[in-house]
Design an enzyme around this catalytic site. Structure first.
Site, PDB file in Angstrom:
ATOM      1  CE  LYS A   1      -4.443  -1.282   0.286  1.00  0.00           C
ATOM      2  NZ  LYS A   1      -5.502  -0.763  -0.603  1.00  0.00           N
TER       3      LYS A   1
ATOM      4  CB  SER B   1      -0.840  -8.091  -0.760  1.00  0.00           C
ATOM      5  OG  SER B   1      -1.754  -8.706   0.138  1.00  0.00           O
TER       6      SER B   1
END
Length: 405
Positions: free
Chosen positions: A55, A305
Site C-alpha cells: 500500500k 501483499s
C-alpha cells in the site's frame, strides 16, 4: 466503460516517483510449495515492503503528485495497510494526515499508523463505514482524500509491483493477486498485460467478501450486505468503479477461498517458509493449495501483499492449525481423588508418547462426584493416528475420555 483507465506510462512514472522510497521486494522461489502444488511457485514478498505492505506504493505516488494541492493535508479510510502507507507518505511530504479506521482494526495497525505521525479516528464496524466517516472529515477540513484503491495515481503506484515481477520473472505464466477494492490487481494487471498479454492474471477474494466477483457476475458494482473475514485487508463490501472496469479488461479469472483455507495458508507460510503474512496476503497461496484455478505445471507468481497481522491472531491460527493437523489435543477425564491417581494418568500418557503442555486438576466442581477429580490436559501430539492411539490406551486403562474442541 470509464475513459480514465490507468496506462503503462503512468505506472512507469510512478516507479520514478517511488525510486529511493519503496523497496523493490524480492521474488522468492519456493521448492516446498512447488512440490505441494505441482507448479513452479514464486512469492513476490510485499510483506517485506516498508510499512509492511504494497500500500505504500500507491499512497506515496498519490501524495507525491499532489504538491501544493495538499496544503491542508490528506484524509483516508483504511482497514490498516493503506493507513500506514498514507501516514508514511504524508510524513515524508511534511503534511498532516487523518486516517479513519474501523473500530475493530488490529491494534498493531492502529499503533503503527500513529507512529508514522497520523491522527487515527476509529469509526464504524467495517471499511465501508470508515470510508463514509472519512468523506465527512474531508468535506469539513478541505484536505485531499486519498482513496485506498479507486484512484488512478494509487493504482499506478500499485502497478509497480507488476513491473518488478515481470522484470524478475519474464517467463511467468500466471500471477495470483488478492482483491479487496481492486487497486492492486488493476495496477498489476495493467503493468503485466500491456507488456505480455498471454500471462494469466487471477484475482483471489475471501469467500465472505466477494464484492468484485459479484460485480463481474452481475455486470455492475454493488454493495455486499456484509464482509466479515479473517482477511481484513480485503474485507471490502463495495469495489471501485475504475477498478471494476480495469478488472474486466485485465483479469482472466476471480476465485474465492474461505477463512479456514486462508488460516491454514498463513500457518503453512510461517512454518514452511518462515514468512509472516496477513490474511489478505495469504489468499493467493490458499487458492493454489486448494486447487481453485487449474495451474498445474505452470510457472506461477503469488503476490504476498502484506505482513501486518496481529500476533494474537497468529496465536489463534497456530493453535487451530495444530489441532487440524493432529498435533495438539485437549482432553478431559475423571480420576479417583487419592494419592497416586494423577501420577498413574501421567504415566499412561507418557507410555503413549504424548508430551504434556498443561494440566488442570479440579476436585471441587459441583458436577464432579465426591472422591473424584476432573482433569483437563493439553497435549503435544504427532498426528491424528497418534491421537487415536492415546485415546485407545486411556480407554484400555479404564479412563473415560472427552476430547475438547
Amino acid at each position: 466503460m470509464t475513459n480514465t483507465f490507468v496506462t503503462l506510462q503512468q505506472i512507469l512514472e510512478a516507479r520514478q516517483r517511488l525510486a529511493g522510497v519503496s523497496r523493490s521486494t524480492p521474488l522468492d522461489q519456493s521448492e516446498t510449495f512447488s512440490e505441494m502444488t505441482g507448479c513452479q511457485v514464486f512469492f513476490k514478498l510485499e510483506n517485506l515492503q516498508k510499512t509492511g505492505s504494497f500500500k505504500l506504493r500507491g499512497a506515496y505516488n498519490k501524495i507525491a503528485a499532489l504538491g501544493r494541492e495538499a496544503a491542508n493535508g490528506v484524509v483516508a479510510a483504511s482497514a490498516g495497510n493503506h493507513a500506514q502507507g498514507v501516514a508514511f507518505a504524508a510524513s515524508r511530504a511534511g503534511i498532516p494526515a487523518t486516517i479513519v479506521m474501523p473500530e475493530g482494526a488490529p491494534i498493531t495497525k492502529v499503533q503503527a499508523t500513529e507512529a508514522y505521525g497520523a491522527k487515527v479516528v476509529l469509526k464504524g464496524q467495517v471499511y465501508d463505514e470508515a470510508f463514509a466517516a472519512a468523506e465527512e472529515i474531508q468535506r469539513q477540513s478541505g484536505a485531499v482524500f486519498v482513496h485506498a484503491f479507486d484512484d488512478p495515481l494509487v493504482i499506478a503506484g500499485q502497478g509497480t509491483v507488476g513491473l518488478e515481477l515481470l522484470e524478475e520473472l519474464p517467463d511467468v505464466e500466471a500471477v495470483l493477486v488478492p482483491i479487496g477494492g481492486g487497486g492492486l490487481i488493476s495496477g498489476v494487471g495493467c503493468a503485466i498485460k500491456e507488456q505480455k498479454p498471454n500471462v494469466q492474471i487471477i484475482g483471489v477474494q475471501a469467500a465472505a467478501a466477494p464484492s468484485m466477483l459479484e460485480a463481474c457476475r452481475t455486470g455492475k458494482v454493488q454493495e455486499l450486505k456484509s464482509a466479515y473475514t479473517i482477511a481484513d485487508g480485503i474485507a471490502v463490501r463495495r469495489p471501485g468503479q475504475l477498478t471494476f472496469d480495469m478488472v474486466r479488461k485485465y483479469v482472466d479469472q476471480i476465485v474465492t477461498v474461505d477463512d479456514e483455507e486462508i488460516a491454514w495458508s498463513i500457518l503453512m507460510l510461517l512454518e514452511r517458509s518462515k514468512l509472516v503474512v496477513e490474511g489478505a496476503g495469504a489468499v493467493g497461496l490458499a487458492a493454489l493449495l486448494y486447487k481453485k484455478c487449474g495451474l498445474a505445471g505452470k510457472k506461477v507468481a503469488i503476490v504476498l501483499s502484506g505482513g501486518n497481522i496481529d500476533v494474537n491472531v497468529v496465536s489463534i491460527i497456530i493453535e487451530r492449525g495444530l489441532v487440524k493437523a493432529g498435533r495438539y489435543l485437549r482432553l478431559r477425564t475423571v480420576i479417583t481423588d487419592k494419592p497416586g491417581s494423577l501420577q498413574r494418568l501421567v504415566g499412561c500418557l507418557a507410555q503413549s508418547g504424548a508430551n504434556i503442555i498443561s494440566i488442570a486438576h479440579d476436585r471441587i466442581k459441583p458436577n464432579v462426584p465426591l472422591k473424584q477429580a476432573e482433569v483437563e490436559i493439553s497435549l503435544e501430539t504427532r498426528n491424528h493416528q497418534h491421537i487415536e492411539q492415546i485415546v485407545e490406551t486411556m480407554h484400555k486403562m479404564g479412563y473415560g475420555v472427552e476430547i475438547l474442541k
